[in-house]
Design an enzyme around this catalytic site. Structure first.
Site, PDB file in Angstrom:
ATOM      1  N   HIS A   1     -11.824  80.045 -37.080  1.00 54.58           N
ATOM      2  CA  HIS A   1     -12.149  79.189 -36.278  1.00 54.58           C
ATOM      3  C   HIS A   1     -11.279  77.884 -36.061  1.00 54.58           C
ATOM      4  O   HIS A   1     -10.909  76.614 -34.927  1.00 54.58           O
ATOM      5  CB  HIS A   1     -13.896  79.519 -35.303  1.00 54.58           C
ATOM      6  CG  HIS A   1     -13.558  78.709 -34.235  1.00 54.58           C
ATOM      7  ND1 HIS A   1     -12.599  78.786 -32.287  1.00 54.58           N
ATOM      8  CD2 HIS A   1     -14.279  77.300 -33.602  1.00 54.58           C
ATOM      9  CE1 HIS A   1     -13.087  78.061 -31.932  1.00 54.58           C
ATOM     10  NE2 HIS A   1     -14.143  77.245 -32.501  1.00 54.58           N
TER      11      HIS A   1
ATOM     12  N   SER B   1     -11.988  75.564 -28.399  1.00 58.14           N
ATOM     13  CA  SER B   1     -13.522  75.588 -28.826  1.00 58.14           C
ATOM     14  C   SER B   1     -14.427  75.802 -27.579  1.00 58.14           C
ATOM     15  O   SER B   1     -13.538  75.889 -26.414  1.00 58.14           O
ATOM     16  CB  SER B   1     -14.329  75.240 -29.687  1.00 58.14           C
ATOM     17  OG  SER B   1     -15.443  76.619 -29.632  1.00 58.14           O
TER      18      SER B   1
ATOM     19  N   ASP C   1      -9.801  83.715 -36.137  1.00 60.02           N
ATOM     20  CA  ASP C   1     -10.581  83.881 -35.390  1.00 60.02           C
ATOM     21  C   ASP C   1     -11.680  84.624 -34.993  1.00 60.02           C
ATOM     22  O   ASP C   1     -10.984  84.740 -34.536  1.00 60.02           O
ATOM     23  CB  ASP C   1     -10.073  82.329 -34.702  1.00 60.02           C
ATOM     24  CG  ASP C   1     -11.185  81.866 -34.319  1.00 60.02           C
ATOM     25  OD1 ASP C   1     -12.173  82.164 -33.703  1.00 60.02           O
ATOM     26  OD2 ASP C   1     -10.701  81.243 -32.974  1.00 60.02           O
TER      27      ASP C   1
END
Lengths: 217, 410
Positions: free
Chosen positions: B377, B178, B344
């Site tokens: 995610h 991320s 995601d």
């Protein structure tokens, strides 16, 4: 079917458990070169090239399972689609671009071959020969699409959507103005068909073919 | 600091006291963290992308595993938006396991018996690295909004100062998911000669309009809370709990997939047989989100949330290289391995594929795997055996290529 394979070979190719055509392909690659394997599977050829020929070997593979297994073994493989992703590589990025047993599964074989000749200084292509006598016989005698060890899928579930014969491939290479540097045909026993045989014999006796091409001048 | 009001006045007294204790610890971490700290004075100011110098910088960081004599086994782990340096130890604020203990530890893919792992709190954070909740040495009060805006590149430049301070010239690997993955990409672009391999997971080379939009919702929630007090809440002894909790709740939805939410909660009701026909948390998913929001506000500073989300919004790696992402990696010798997850939708596979195409165009050595997962995610933080196998294989191959001895058999 009791037909016997005519003996036309130049000697068996070492197999060592792996796919025969991979050994033939690897032998066409100069040690230490940069190689892109299109349709790399789980990286069997990449590993062969890296360990036995010291190549900087990278791959593209469509199936997630193949990619993930290969990357977990430390190989440089990307999940991607040859029909699309080859466009992103610059000219002359590799010494060799290899397409082993994948040409017939691409949506745009001609485009893929063009891209290979653009990205690599040489292209090596191996494919099952649909012109092999057994395929022809299947169609002639049984009237059915052939299913063999090399082409193990029924017509309705095969990923192989663009079959060709050795002569078809040679014609395409000529159309793309590619020079044929090396050619090997393997019969069903994994033996090389003798080089001094005419094309029609190759096209009849070769169950698989491996070609090395380069751009003309 | 004992003047903070607990977020939920109806909570039992013991809970409220425990929450107070977490908040007190969280406030202490900003200046005096339970981790090593590197301090840099005005002789080594950090030049920020905002065009100003930061004359006082401190970086809270953790290390795991021994650095070898040749200093060739260092792995930098970069944390995500609300993470911290405590990747693989009990968190001193929450008492919970480190945020990446799935991947970092003895015998884990990022093996602390083989590698020297470093993880630093990001610039703008609130766990010991300079950020808006840190005390401004010039005034003796928290920076608040006097803290200049920071970028992902500023975070990476600060980490580079830390590595200089630690005497580590070249990293075997930089890894993160991320926002951590953004830092990995920035590292590879800014310091290619210091990064032997890079493992950016579930990330993008630029923050999408949709993601900026979600962040803006979160920031507006914080700033709409009257207790935000124009960013001066610390000085005024209050906290914008409700706004920050709403921000976290909204963000938390984006970290999960529809399937994961459905699998976890479905439409099940919370401790009741029928709906109450009111606005209480009837559904389990509501109760879960409220809990996530409340737990978050005790450990995280609201202004930090504004700064760090902003840093992600500003991230557009290609923009620094004539708009061509491939130029960011031109001539790079770094080995890359990118990983994305099918479910995601915050950082979808296409974002990773864009990076892969740029790396291919620049001739870099790159692996890319998309992992089938329904965890959204957050998958990069969770139990994902395929991720572990890929990270292990990639790192092991990089280590051997970098000249490290093979891992001991186990």
């Amino acid at each position: 079917m009791a037909l016997r394979e005519p003996v036309l070979d130049e000697g068996a190719v070492r197999t060592e458990g792996g796919r025969v055509d991979l050994v033939v392909v690897a032998e066409m690659v100069k040690p230490g070169s940069r190689v892109l394997d299109v349709g790399a599977g789980d990286g069997e050829l990449l590993e062969l090239l890296a360990t036995t020929r010291g190549c900087d070997a990278r791959g593209i593979e469509l199936s997630r399972e193949g990619v993930n297994a290969g990357v977990a073994r430390g190989l440089a493989i990307i999940q991607g689609d040859a029909d699309v992703d080859l466009a992103h590589y610059p000219d002359d990025a590799f010494d060799y671009v290899i397409l082993s047993q994948t040409l017939q599964a691409t949506r745009r074989p001609r485009w893929v071959l063009e891209q290979m000749l653009r990205i690599g200084r040489r292209a090596i292509v191996s494919f099952p020969n649909f012109g092999h006598w057994r395929s022809r016989l299947d169609l002639l005698v049984n009237g059915r699409m052939p299913v063999t060890d090399n082409m193990p899928f029924a017509w309705y579930e095969t990923p192989n959507i663009h079959f060709c014969t050795i002569r078809d491939f040679v014609a395409l290479a000529e159309e793309l103005d590619a020079k044929m540097e090396k050619a090997v045909a393997l019969n069903s026993a994994g033996h090389r068909v003798r080089v001094d045989m005419p094309w029609w014999v190759w096209n009849l006796m070769g169950e698989q073919a491996v070609f090395r091409l380069t751009r003309k001048a | 600091m004992t003047s903070f009001v607990p977020p939920d006045a109806s909570a039992p007294k013991a809970d409220a006291e425990a929450e107070d204790a977490v908040e007190t610890r969280a406030r202490q971490e900003a200046d005096d963290p339970h981790s090593p700290v590197a301090r840099f004075g005005p002789s080594q100011p950090l030049r920020l992308d905002a065009g100003v110098l930061l004359p006082h910088l401190q970086i809270g960081y953790q290390t795991y595993g021994e650095l070898n004599a040749a200093r060739t086994n260092a792995v930098l782990v970069c944390h995500a938006l609300t993470g911290d340096q405590h990747a693989a130890n009990l968190n001193p604020v929450t008492g919970k396991p480190g945020w990446w203990e799935t991947l970092v530890g003895p015998g884990k893919p990022i093996d602390t018996e083989r590698f020297h792992v470093i993880c630093a709190n990001v610039l703008g954070g609130c766990m010991g690295t300079t950020g808006p909740s840190s005390t401004n040495p010039a005034t003796g009060r928290p920076y608040g909004l006097d803290m200049p805006l920071v970028t992902i590149r500023d975070m990476v430049n600060a980490q580079a100062m830390l590595l200089d301070h630690l005497g580590i010239d070249k990293l075997l690997c930089v890894a993160g998911g991320s926002m951590g993955g953004m830092q990995v990409l920035q590292w590879a672009a800014s310091y290619p000669e210091r990064v032997f391999s890079a493992l950016p997971i579930a990330t993008a080379a630029r923050h999408s309009a949709q993601n900026i939009a979600f962040h803006e919702v979160g920031r507006q929630a914080v700033m709409a809370d009257p207790d935000w007090r124009g960013g001066r809440y610390l000085a005024e002894g209050v906290m914008p709990y409700r706004g920050l909790a709403v921000a976290r709740m909204a963000a938390h939805i984006t970290y999960m997939s529809d399937q994961a939410l459905h699998r976890k909660f479905g439409r099940r009701l919370q401790d009741r047989a029928t709906p109450t026909f009111g606005f209480d948390a009837d559904f389990q998913v509501e109760s879960y989100l409220r809990h996530q929001g409340e737990a978050f506000v005790q450990r995280f500073d609201a202004n930090s949330y504004l700064y760090v989300t902003r840093a992600m919004d500003y991230f557009d790696l290609a923009a620094d290289y004539d708009g061509v992402l491939a130029h960011a990696f031109k001539g790079s010798k770094t080995r890359f391995c990118l990983v994305s997850f099918t479910s995601d939708w915050l950082f979808p596979t296409e974002d990773s594929r864009t990076i892969v195409h740029a790396l291919n165009a620049s001739g870099a050595n790159v692996s890319f795997a998309e992992i089938e997962s329904d965890k959204g995610h957050d998958a990069f933080l969770l139990e994902e055996p395929e991720l572990f196998a890929i990270a292990h294989g990639f790192l092991d191959s990089a280590a051997r290529a970098f000249g490290l001895p093979p891992a001991r058999g186990r």
